[in-house]
Design an enzyme around this catalytic site. Structure first.
Site, PDB file in Angstrom:
ATOM      1  N   TYR B  98       0.834  -1.388   0.234  1.00  0.00           N
ATOM      2  CA  TYR B  98       0.216  -0.207   0.076  1.00  0.00           C
ATOM      3  C   TYR B  98       0.634   1.856   0.283  1.00  0.00           C
ATOM      4  O   TYR B  98       0.575   2.196  -0.271  1.00  0.00           O
ATOM      5  CB  TYR B  98      -0.779   0.437   1.085  1.00  0.00           C
ATOM      6  CG  TYR B  98      -1.931  -1.549   1.220  1.00  0.00           C
ATOM      7  CD1 TYR B  98      -2.655  -1.002   0.088  1.00  0.00           C
ATOM      8  CD2 TYR B  98      -2.633  -1.843   1.971  1.00  0.00           C
ATOM      9  CE1 TYR B  98      -4.167  -1.764  -0.900  1.00  0.00           C
ATOM     10  CE2 TYR B  98      -3.824  -2.816   1.750  1.00  0.00           C
ATOM     11  CZ  TYR B  98      -4.097  -2.813   0.415  1.00  0.00           C
ATOM     12  OH  TYR B  98      -5.886  -3.396   0.019  1.00  0.00           O
ATOM     13  N   GLU B 196      -2.005 -28.817  11.685  1.00  0.00           N
ATOM     14  CA  GLU B 196      -2.316 -27.925  10.105  1.00  0.00           C
ATOM     15  C   GLU B 196      -3.399 -26.932  10.713  1.00  0.00           C
ATOM     16  O   GLU B 196      -3.093 -25.788  10.725  1.00  0.00           O
ATOM     17  CB  GLU B 196      -3.080 -29.129   9.137  1.00  0.00           C
ATOM     18  CG  GLU B 196      -2.589 -27.738   7.649  1.00  0.00           C
ATOM     19  CD  GLU B 196      -3.247 -28.583   5.955  1.00  0.00           C
ATOM     20  OE1 GLU B 196      -3.202 -30.004   6.206  1.00  0.00           O
ATOM     21  OE2 GLU B 196      -4.094 -27.829   5.491  1.00  0.00           O
ATOM     22  N   ASP B 248      -4.633 -32.976   6.973  1.00  0.00           N
ATOM     23  CA  ASP B 248      -5.070 -33.280   6.035  1.00  0.00           C
ATOM     24  C   ASP B 248      -4.361 -34.421   5.056  1.00  0.00           C
ATOM     25  O   ASP B 248      -3.318 -34.640   4.889  1.00  0.00           O
ATOM     26  CB  ASP B 248      -6.141 -31.956   5.048  1.00  0.00           C
ATOM     27  CG  ASP B 248      -6.889 -31.369   6.215  1.00  0.00           C
ATOM     28  OD1 ASP B 248      -6.693 -31.880   7.095  1.00  0.00           O
ATOM     29  OD2 ASP B 248      -6.859 -30.084   5.615  1.00  0.00           O
TER      30      ASP B 248
END
Lengths: 824, 363
Positions: B98, B196, B248
């Site tokens: 920015y 995770e 996962d």
């Protein structure tokens, strides 16, 4: 007609009655009713066609006499009619020929000539006269003055449509300001709706005839097209017809007219590109067609039970045992020397054997003896010796012809065919040859096994049909063709003398064989001195003259041949500049330097232009086919001794494949130049864009780098020149005693060699100049000239010394401004 | 970090700018070479046991408009970072993006955050100074840690001593942006369990897994931040704790394990400092899907592509991974960590993890 036929039996006089109403019509009358065939189908079109015919004639006449054409066309509006005036500076016409040229259809010098010219049939201008008299009722007014004559001839005439002869109403002498030339004045019913086509015609004529000066004055506008060159088109030469381009009827006429005695002399004399060797090839091809070839059979091998020796001895009586044996020996050896032997070859063998034995033994072998020997040996060779048991072939199995034909057929057909089938086929084909012995009753059968290719093919077809029928296999077209070829290939051309010309004359079938033979023989393409292409240089000049474009390209192809007529295709392209950027590009079509303005869609040239993928050449082409869009003009010129038009009005070139191919190649050749021009332009645009962006970014980066590091701003010119692959020319001045030492360094960062022209204008006289530089003084300024060639990634320097107060001004040429950075 | 380090980082950045300056002065085209950051250009460093960049380099050169823009942005970024270091302030990667909007030069502004992130990576590699030393933070707060560990953190507001079980709430201890400011005081943990997803981490904490097994539960929060990987590496190296990773069972999660164990492709220049090659993968393994009859989702096309691309990734070219990935491609299925709940809420802490950890020899 059916209604008449049904009553034939009742009324015997019907045919007579019909005959009464039948009469011949004159050509002029015919065209009176069929004006459209010549391009006079409407008033608008008629005017354009009349202008076209008159201007074409004028150009042809001037060029033939080596005069640079100067043509004036005027169209006046007179009430409901238009008056057309065309004036040229040609050689003028004699009093005798003038009325015929303008007042008789099909009168001209060009029709029989094989040479490139605008007009051909001698219809055009007289048709215009006819059209004028039909629509306005006024005669054509013609003035003509030949070079050197004091006065001009003035005629008023019309075409008498009944007789197709000029009808002269006024004939007098007059004065005329042109030293030589012709002027024609026609009045006709017409309109100017086709003004655009008229302008196109004149403008396009100016493009392809840069050597002509044209002027067009019509009620609303006035154009002048000045010459771009003083060079007349190369003079064309008439050529004899090419053997590939003549028809049977023409050859029959030529045979009647020729002075030659022999066919060989005839083809060499009357045709182009035929010498002794080609004539021999034509005659061989003629023999094959006219007399047929003789089948050559294999001589017997040692394991065959055939005794040629014995056969000769049996056939030779009363010549003494020794001589007979020598004769038989010589013949048997002679036959064995052949791979295959035909009847006439056997004849030669026997002749030479007889002569050899005569020399050695002093015994005479007369014609009868020789004939007997030939017959005896030949019957052995074709296995047709009559035996007591009946048919010789059946006695000891297959005839030897079967084995021979089997080998040929087996070789020629696909391996998938059964051996037995081939054998059956060969057996039946051999029977055909056997049958030849009895076939022709008049001359004791075709013992010599002489067949034309057509005969042979018939036999093969019949036999193949039988094979299909009985053996239930297919024997297709290809197989039949292959077998025919194989057999035809081993057959021998006969040595018979070809008929003399007077024998051929009137013999339609034999002449047809000759025409076929000429077409089948390989003959060099016709010479092109009968053609006058515009040339690449003049196409560009013509385009430049009439179109204000940025880029011009042109291509002239080598000559090609179509139907015996040589032709040359040329193409030109103009791009950019003042050409309208909107809409599709223009196509200009020309045939023998005549613009084609009507029937654009029916023309082979348009078809070819549409079929080209113009996107490949950097042009916009919506949908990837059709005419390209954008500021482009494409020009195509087809020059030929006989341009194939789609109709008599000569508006469109017919779709002849050979010509279409050449048109495509010519356009592509010119288009390739266009492509590299457009690519270069695009890359220059990109370079400019890149230069603009980098020219902003890099100084900013340099400023920032200086800020961050707290140093002065760096000098970035060298870096920029290198980035832009630019040529950097930089001046370096150092104090040198009282004066200053100057060096101008050229640094080439591009990927190609660059040739520069550098001029440094110095206010004081430079000394100690480096090599290669010259200096010229002019009005107190010294011009230092230096033309270095600098290789890629290389540099070169110009050095000199001047007094301290001197000033300089550097001028660099030879490098595109986008690629150049100059630091004074 | 000491003032000296800051000064040194600043000088290295300015040296880089000076390099461009010299290139200009020599008439050369300004340029900067960085290793190509793709999976085709990473090599296994046998000595360090981690993956590092190979020899292939990409050159950012002012030769082209693109390259020139990039270098201009680099110089502006250098100026910004140098100023930031001088003022001893810090900013986030997103703030840099920015902030570029405020630069006076349109050409120097970043088009998106990927561009500014990769610019910082470039500068990191070329100057040899890490992002943390530039005082650049990722915008997200660091991940958390829970377990029997006592440490001292150097904060801007003074030193703090924290026990990561007793002094923290259920959320755990927040890992700081620069974990090198931490000093380990005491540790009762037996191993590290990096998890995770947040859901699974909360499940383990609720079930008291860290207390029961003396585990140090590190929440990876998806693709782990550098700070998370750095502290894991330090815990392993300095305290000798074995590291296990629990994710996962899909190709994207294997990459999470990969970046903990082997280092990520984007930060291979820091592998030596961030990667823990000894880290072991717990699951969900494709084999577990079969063994525990877990509920599954079918593999999507992008999953299959990702698996196939992993087979070509040098980091995954081991016997174990090739077998697992090929098995998964055969199955055509994937499972989440939370699918273990199909056997009850306690299944993961009472059955699955103890079994797997035992198998792996951690327990």
């Amino acid at each position: 007609m059916t209604s008449f036929q049904s009553t034939l039996g009742d009324e015997s006089g019907i045919a007579e009655e019909l005959a009464e109403s039948q009469q011949s019509i004159s050509i002029a009358e015919f065209f009176e009713k069929n004006k459209h065939m010549l391009g006079f189908d409407s008033g608008a079109r008629g005017l354009v066609t009349a202008v076209k015919e008159a201007v074409d004639n004028a150009l042809d006449a001037a060029e033939e006499s080596g005069i640079l054409p100067d043509i004036y066309v005027e169209i006046q509006e007179i009430g409901d009619y238009y008056r057309l005036i065309v004036e040229d500076n040609g050689p003028g016409l004699t009093k005798e020929s003038l009325p015929k040229v303008f007042g008789k259809l099909l009168y001209g010098s060009r029709f029989h000539a094989r040479e490139q010219s605008r007009g051909q049939q001698g219809i055009g201008i007289s048709a215009a006269v006819l059209y004028a008299q039909l629509t306005s009722g006024k005669p054509a007014k013609i003035t003509s003055r030949t070079q050197g004559s004091d006065e001009a001839e003035y005629f008023e005439l019309i075409v008498d449509t009944d007789t197709n002869e000029p009808e002269i109403s006024v004939e007098e002498t007059t004065t005329w300001d042109r030293p030589h030339g012709t002027r024609i004045e026609l009045e006709m019913e017409a309109n100017m709706r086709a003004r655009q086509q008229l302008h196109d015609y004149i403008k396009h004529t100016a493009v392809v005839n840069p050597h002509a000066r044209l002027e067009l004055r019509e009620p609303q506008e006035h154009f002048k097209f000045e010459r771009a060159t003083d060079q007349l088109p190369a003079e064309t030469e008439e050529i004899r017809p090419h053997p590939h381009g003549v028809e049977l009827g023409t050859v029959m006429k030529m045979l009647t007219a020729t002075d030659s005695q022999t066919v060989s002399g005839f083809v060499q004399e009357e045709f182009t590109r035929v010498g002794k060797k080609t004539a021999d090839s034509i005659i061989d091809a003629f023999r094959d067609r006219h007399y047929g070839r003789e089948m050559r059979w294999r001589p017997p091998t040692t394991h065959e039970d055939i005794d040629l020796h014995g056969a000769v001895e049996d056939a030779t009586a009363n010549k003494g045992a020794e001589a007979t044996a020598a004769f038989a020996e010589a013949i048997a050896d002679g036959v064995a020397d052949h791979d295959r032997i035909a009847h006439h070859e056997l004849l030669e063998t026997v002749e030479s054997a007889a002569e050899a034995v005569e020399d050695e033994h002093g015994t005479t072998f007369g014609d009868t003896v020789r004939e007997n020997a030939v017959e005896a040996v030949w019957l052995e060779l074709i296995d047709a010796v009559e035996t007591d048991e009946g048919d010789g072939a059946e006695g000891d199995g297959d005839s030897r012809l079967v084995a021979d034909l089997y080998d040929l057929a087996d070789e020629a057909t696909s391996t998938r065919k059964d051996d037995e089938i081939i054998h059956a086929f060969a057996d039946r084909l051999a029977a055909k040859f056997d049958a030849e012995l009895e076939s022709d009753e008049e001359d004791a059968g075709n013992v010599r096994h002489r067949l034309t290719r057509t005969d042979l093919r018939e036999h093969v077809d019949r036999v193949a049909d039988l094979t299909e029928e009985y053996d239930d296999v297919s024997f297709g077209k290809t197989a039949r063709e292959n077998v025919t070829d194989a057999i035809w290939g081993v057959m021998a051309t006969v040595p018979d003398d070809p008929p003399l010309v007077r024998e051929l004359d009137g013999d339609r079938d034999a002449t047809s064989d000759l025409v076929d033979a000429m077409r089948a023989t390989d003959i060099m393409a016709p010479p092109t001195r009968c053609l006058a292409p515009i040339s690449e240089e003049l196409i560009t000049a013509g385009l430049k003259k009439e179109f204000d474009a940025d880029f011009y390209a042109s291509a002239t192809r080598d000559a090609g041949v179509s139907g015996g007529d040589p032709f040359i295709v040329e193409a030109g392209i103009a791009y950019g500049g003042e050409l309208p950027a909107e809409g599709t590009g223009d196509v200009m079509r020309f045939a023998n330097r005549v613009p084609l303005v009507y029937q654009r869609g029916a023309c082979a040239t348009t078809d070819v232009v549409k079929s080209i993928g113009w996107r490949n050449y950097g042009l916009d082409q919506p949908g990837g086919s059709g005419l390209p869009n954008g500021p482009v003009v494409i020009m195509i010129h087809v020059a030929s001794t006989n341009v194939p038009f789609t109709s008599e009005s000569k508006d469109a070139v017919a779709n002849v494949p050979e010509i279409e191919d050449e048109i495509e190649l010519a356009i592509r050749e010119a288009a390739r130049d266009l492509k590299s021009y457009l690519n270069k332009r695009r890359s220059m645009q990109q370079r400019r864009k890149k230069q603009n962006v980098l020219g902003k970014i890099l100084p900013e980066m340099a400023t920032k780098v200086a800020e961050v590091t707290g140093r002065d701003e760096p000098d970035i010119d060298d870096a920029i020149a290198r980035i832009m692959n630019n040529v950097l020319v930089e001046r370096d001045v150092n104090e040198n005693g009282d004066g200053q030492a100057v060096s101008v360094v050229v640094e080439n960062n591009s990927s190609t060699n660059e040739s520069l022209e550098i001029t440094d204008i110095v206010s004081a006289e430079p000394t100690a100049l480096s090599d290669g530089a010259t200096v010229v003084e002019m009005d107190g300024e010294w011009f230092v000239k230096w033309e270095p060639e600098v290789g890629s990634d290389d540099e070169a320097a110009l050095e000199y010394e001047v007094p301290a107060d001197a000033t300089f001004d550097l001028d660099v040429k030879g490098v595109e401004s986008e690629k150049l950075t100059v630091n004074q | 970090m000491s003032a000296d380090d800051t000064q040194q980082a600043r000088e290295q950045l300015i040296d880089l700018a000076a390099q461009f300056y010299d290139q200009f002065e020599l008439g050369e085209i300004p340029h900067m070479s960085v290793p190509t950051r793709t999976k085709n250009n990473i090599e296994y460093d046998e000595e360090m046991d981690v993956w590092v960049y190979g020899d292939r380099e990409s050159t950012r050169s002012a030769n082209s408009v693109r390259g020139a823009r990039k270098l201009l942005k680099a110089v502006y970024t250098i100026e910004f970072l140098a100023d930031q270091l001088e003022e001893d302030r810090s900013s986030t990667l997103r703030e840099l993006y920015y902030l570029s909007e405020s630069w006076d030069n349109d050409e120097a502004q970043f088009n998106d955050q990927d561009e500014s992130n990769s610019m910082v990576e470039d500068l990191e590699i070329v100057s040899g100074v890490t992002r943390e030393d530039f005082h650049m933070r990722p915008e997200e707060s660091g991940a958390t840690l829970m377990g029997p560990l006592h440490l001292r953190e150097q904060t801007r507001r003074g030193e703090r001593e924290i026990h990561c079980q007793e002094d923290v709430g259920e959320g755990g201890y927040q890992i700081p942006n620069n974990p090198d400011t931490i000093e380990f005081l005491d540790c009762d943990a037996d191993f590290i369990l990096a998890v995770e997803t947040g859901g699974m981490r909360d499940r383990l904490v609720e079930n008291g897994f860290d207390e029961e097994y003396d585990a140090l539960i590190v929440h990876l929060k998806g693709q782990p931040a550098r700070a998370t990987r750095r502290i894991t590496k330090r815990l392993h190296d300095e305290l000798g704790l074995p590291v296990t990773v629990f994710t996962d069972g899909d190709p994207w999660s294997y990459r999470i394990y990969g970046s903990v164990a082997y280092g990520s492709i984007k930060s291979a220049h820091l592998s030596e400092y961030l990667a823990t090659p000894e880290a072991d993968f717990i699951g969900i393994q494709p084999a577990d899907i079969v063994e525990y009859e877990l509920p599954t989702d079918p593999l999507s096309d992008s999953d299959i592509n990702a698996l196939e691309s992993e087979l070509e990734d040098p980091r995954f070219q081991t016997e174990y991974w090739e077998k697992q990935i090929e098995l998964q491609l055969d199955l055509g299925k994937k499972s989440e960590q939370q699918s273990l709940a199909s056997h009850g809420l306690d299944f993961v802490t009472e059955t699955y993890l103890p079994e797997r950890l035992d198998e792996m020899g951690v327990l």
